[in-house]
Design a protein around this motif. Sequence first.
Motif, PDB file in Angstrom:
ATOM      1  N   PHE A  40      32.197  14.310   7.523  1.00  0.00           N
ATOM      2  CA  PHE A  40      30.818  14.011   7.130  1.00  0.00           C
ATOM      3  C   PHE A  40      29.888  13.970   8.343  1.00  0.00           C
ATOM      4  N   ARG A  41      30.423  13.512   9.464  1.00  0.00           N
ATOM      5  CA  ARG A  41      29.564  13.271  10.626  1.00  0.00           C
ATOM      6  C   ARG A  41      29.395  14.503  11.514  1.00  0.00           C
ATOM      7  N   TYR A  42      30.481  15.225  11.738  1.00  0.00           N
ATOM      8  CA  TYR A  42      30.444  16.259  12.766  1.00  0.00           C
ATOM      9  C   TYR A  42      30.534  17.694  12.247  1.00  0.00           C
ATOM     10  N   VAL A  43      31.032  17.869  11.036  1.00  0.00           N
ATOM     11  CA  VAL A  43      31.213  19.232  10.538  1.00  0.00           C
ATOM     12  C   VAL A  43      30.031  19.621   9.663  1.00  0.00           C
ATOM     13  N   ASN A  44      29.442  20.735   9.980  1.00  0.00           N
ATOM     14  CA  ASN A  44      28.322  21.238   9.186  1.00  0.00           C
ATOM     15  C   ASN A  44      28.876  22.123   8.076  1.00  0.00           C
ATOM     16  N   LEU A  45      29.068  21.518   6.921  1.00  0.00           N
ATOM     17  CA  LEU A  45      29.686  22.229   5.805  1.00  0.00           C
ATOM     18  C   LEU A  45      28.613  22.977   5.016  1.00  0.00           C
ATOM     19  N   THR A  46      28.654  24.274   5.103  1.00  0.00           N
ATOM     20  CA  THR A  46      27.702  25.102   4.356  1.00  0.00           C
ATOM     21  C   THR A  46      28.474  25.926   3.349  1.00  0.00           C
ATOM     22  N   VAL A  47      28.268  25.626   2.095  1.00  0.00           N
ATOM     23  CA  VAL A  47      28.998  26.302   1.026  1.00  0.00           C
ATOM     24  C   VAL A  47      28.000  26.857   0.025  1.00  0.00           C
ATOM     25  N   ASP A  48      28.271  28.058  -0.419  1.00  0.00           N
ATOM     26  CA  ASP A  48      27.449  28.664  -1.455  1.00  0.00           C
ATOM     27  C   ASP A  48      27.913  28.129  -2.809  1.00  0.00           C
ATOM     28  N   PHE A  49      27.168  27.163  -3.340  1.00  0.00           N
ATOM     29  CA  PHE A  49      27.577  26.530  -4.594  1.00  0.00           C
ATOM     30  C   PHE A  49      27.372  27.435  -5.802  1.00  0.00           C
ATOM     31  N   HIS A  50      26.738  28.574  -5.599  1.00  0.00           N
ATOM     32  CA  HIS A  50      26.601  29.526  -6.695  1.00  0.00           C
ATOM     33  C   HIS A  50      27.876  30.345  -6.875  1.00  0.00           C
ATOM     34  N   ASN A  51      28.730  30.337  -5.860  1.00  0.00           N
ATOM     35  CA  ASN A  51      29.992  31.077  -5.925  1.00  0.00           C
ATOM     36  C   ASN A  51      31.083  30.138  -6.450  1.00  0.00           C
ATOM     37  N   SER A  52      31.156  30.004  -7.760  1.00  0.00           N
ATOM     38  CA  SER A  52      32.099  29.067  -8.371  1.00  0.00           C
ATOM     39  C   SER A  52      33.550  29.489  -8.159  1.00  0.00           C
ATOM     40  N   ASP A  53      33.796  30.793  -8.071  1.00  0.00           N
ATOM     41  CA  ASP A  53      35.167  31.269  -7.846  1.00  0.00           C
ATOM     42  C   ASP A  53      35.695  30.790  -6.498  1.00  0.00           C
ATOM     43  N   PHE A  54      34.845  30.837  -5.497  1.00  0.00           N
ATOM     44  CA  PHE A  54      35.247  30.385  -4.163  1.00  0.00           C
ATOM     45  C   PHE A  54      35.519  28.885  -4.163  1.00  0.00           C
ATOM     46  N   ILE A  55      34.659  28.130  -4.820  1.00  0.00           N
ATOM     47  CA  ILE A  55      34.823  26.672  -4.874  1.00  0.00           C
ATOM     48  C   ILE A  55      36.122  26.300  -5.576  1.00  0.00           C
ATOM     49  N   ASN A  56      36.391  26.945  -6.697  1.00  0.00           N
ATOM     50  CA  ASN A  56      37.631  26.660  -7.426  1.00  0.00           C
ATOM     51  C   ASN A  56      38.859  27.060  -6.617  1.00  0.00           C
ATOM     52  N   MET A  57      38.746  28.137  -5.851  1.00  0.00           N
ATOM     53  CA  MET A  57      39.871  28.575  -5.028  1.00  0.00           C
ATOM     54  C   MET A  57      40.141  27.584  -3.904  1.00  0.00           C
ATOM     55  N   VAL A  58      39.083  27.071  -3.291  1.00  0.00           N
ATOM     56  CA  VAL A  58      39.251  26.062  -2.235  1.00  0.00           C
ATOM     57  C   VAL A  58      39.909  24.814  -2.810  1.00  0.00           C
ATOM     58  N   TRP A  59      39.461  24.408  -3.991  1.00  0.00           N
ATOM     59  CA  TRP A  59      40.066  23.247  -4.655  1.00  0.00           C
ATOM     60  C   TRP A  59      41.550  23.506  -4.939  1.00  0.00           C
ATOM     61  N   GLY A  60      41.841  24.677  -5.499  1.00  0.00           N
ATOM     62  CA  GLY A  60      43.221  25.001  -5.840  1.00  0.00           C
ATOM     63  C   GLY A  60      44.138  25.016  -4.631  1.00  0.00           C
ATOM     64  N   LEU A  61      43.655  25.547  -3.520  1.00  0.00           N
ATOM     65  CA  LEU A  61      44.472  25.616  -2.304  1.00  0.00           C
ATOM     66  C   LEU A  61      44.642  24.250  -1.642  1.00  0.00           C
ATOM     67  N   SER A  62      43.727  23.335  -1.910  1.00  0.00           N
ATOM     68  CA  SER A  62      43.836  21.999  -1.308  1.00  0.00           C
ATOM     69  C   SER A  62      44.841  21.113  -2.042  1.00  0.00           C
ATOM     70  N   ILE A  63      45.141  21.431  -3.293  1.00  0.00           N
ATOM     71  CA  ILE A  63      46.040  20.594  -4.089  1.00  0.00           C
ATOM     72  C   ILE A  63      47.461  20.559  -3.529  1.00  0.00           C
ATOM     73  N   PRO A  64      48.072  21.688  -3.140  1.00  0.00           N
ATOM     74  CA  PRO A  64      49.410  21.599  -2.538  1.00  0.00           C
ATOM     75  C   PRO A  64      49.446  20.718  -1.295  1.00  0.00           C
ATOM     76  N   VAL A  65      48.384  20.772  -0.497  1.00  0.00           N
ATOM     77  CA  VAL A  65      48.326  19.946   0.715  1.00  0.00           C
ATOM     78  C   VAL A  65      48.259  18.466   0.345  1.00  0.00           C
ATOM     79  N   LEU A  66      47.417  18.131  -0.626  1.00  0.00           N
ATOM     80  CA  LEU A  66      47.294  16.735  -1.057  1.00  0.00           C
ATOM     81  C   LEU A  66      48.592  16.242  -1.689  1.00  0.00           C
ATOM     82  N   ASN A  67      49.210  17.083  -2.503  1.00  0.00           N
ATOM     83  CA  ASN A  67      50.506  16.721  -3.090  1.00  0.00           C
ATOM     84  C   ASN A  67      51.530  16.428  -2.003  1.00  0.00           C
ATOM     85  N   PHE A  68      51.553  17.281  -1.015  1.00  0.00           N
ATOM     86  CA  PHE A  68      52.496  17.112   0.093  1.00  0.00           C
ATOM     87  C   PHE A  68      52.264  15.790   0.817  1.00  0.00           C
TER      88      PHE A  68
END
Length: 286
Positions: A40-68
């Motif tokens: 939140f403090r140091y990373v400038n997160l710029t995401v195109d929120f109109h690209n729902s496919d990209f957002i869902n893919m990022v979410w999907g790829l983060s789940i195995p990491v969180l599960n682990f």
Amino acid sequence: MNFKMKQLLAVARHEFFNQINSFSYWMLVFIPLIIITALFRYVNLTVDFHNSDFINMVWGLSIPVLNFLFCLIYVGMMANSVARDKTSKLSEMLMSIVDAKEQINGKMLGIYMLLSCQIIFYIIFIFCLSKIMHNNFLFIFIGHVKIGLIVYSILALFVSLYMFLAITVQFACFITDTSQISSATIPPMFFLLEFFCLSLFYNSLGSFDYSMVWILYIICMWPPVGSMLTPPLMASGNISYLFAYSTLIIQLIIIYILYIKSIHVFKYGLLSNKKKNIFIEGFKFR
């Protein structure tokens, strides 16, 4: 409320408060918060929120990491809990008062209560942090993820954790002294790392042809690799939501079979005082 339910809740409450009062638990909780705050403090997160496919893919790829990560945390807690009961000579007394099934269910319920509290704590922390820093990025991001994918991801986390807790019980119940705790956690952590790597490997392949999809269908039926592999495949459109949820049901059936076996092994292991090879005893078919 019947007597067995009271026993289960008593074990769960004991497990919950025993862990939540420990310094090591809060260390594991706060370390990810440092990373979140830094983002939140140091990373400038710029995401195109109109690209729902990209957002869902990022979410999907983060789940195995969180599960682990979550499974890695709570596998150690379960091993310590079983070892504590075994080495403190409480096993015989517990078995005479509380059935093995209620003990396992109570311990797992306590772990799930801890997990739920941890997730709620993270949500509250992120909400407060977003208000303080005037950055609602994460909530906006989650708002663009498909509901079906979010629900499956949560269920997948609980299913994965359940399997690894059951595996941990099968090895930890043969501990005869606290020095063997690390040995009891090696097999489930090895499986965890193996399944995590498998999910990363298959997700790195991208799109699949028709023959490969059928192989993935079979793989997704087996927990917990299916729980880690399926969310990214759902996000990328390689498998349908209907199939994903149907594989989750099959995973639950497989886990139930493992759970029945773990109860038997748990009862046998707690009453065994002889020093044995944890690896051999845990893998034995009884």
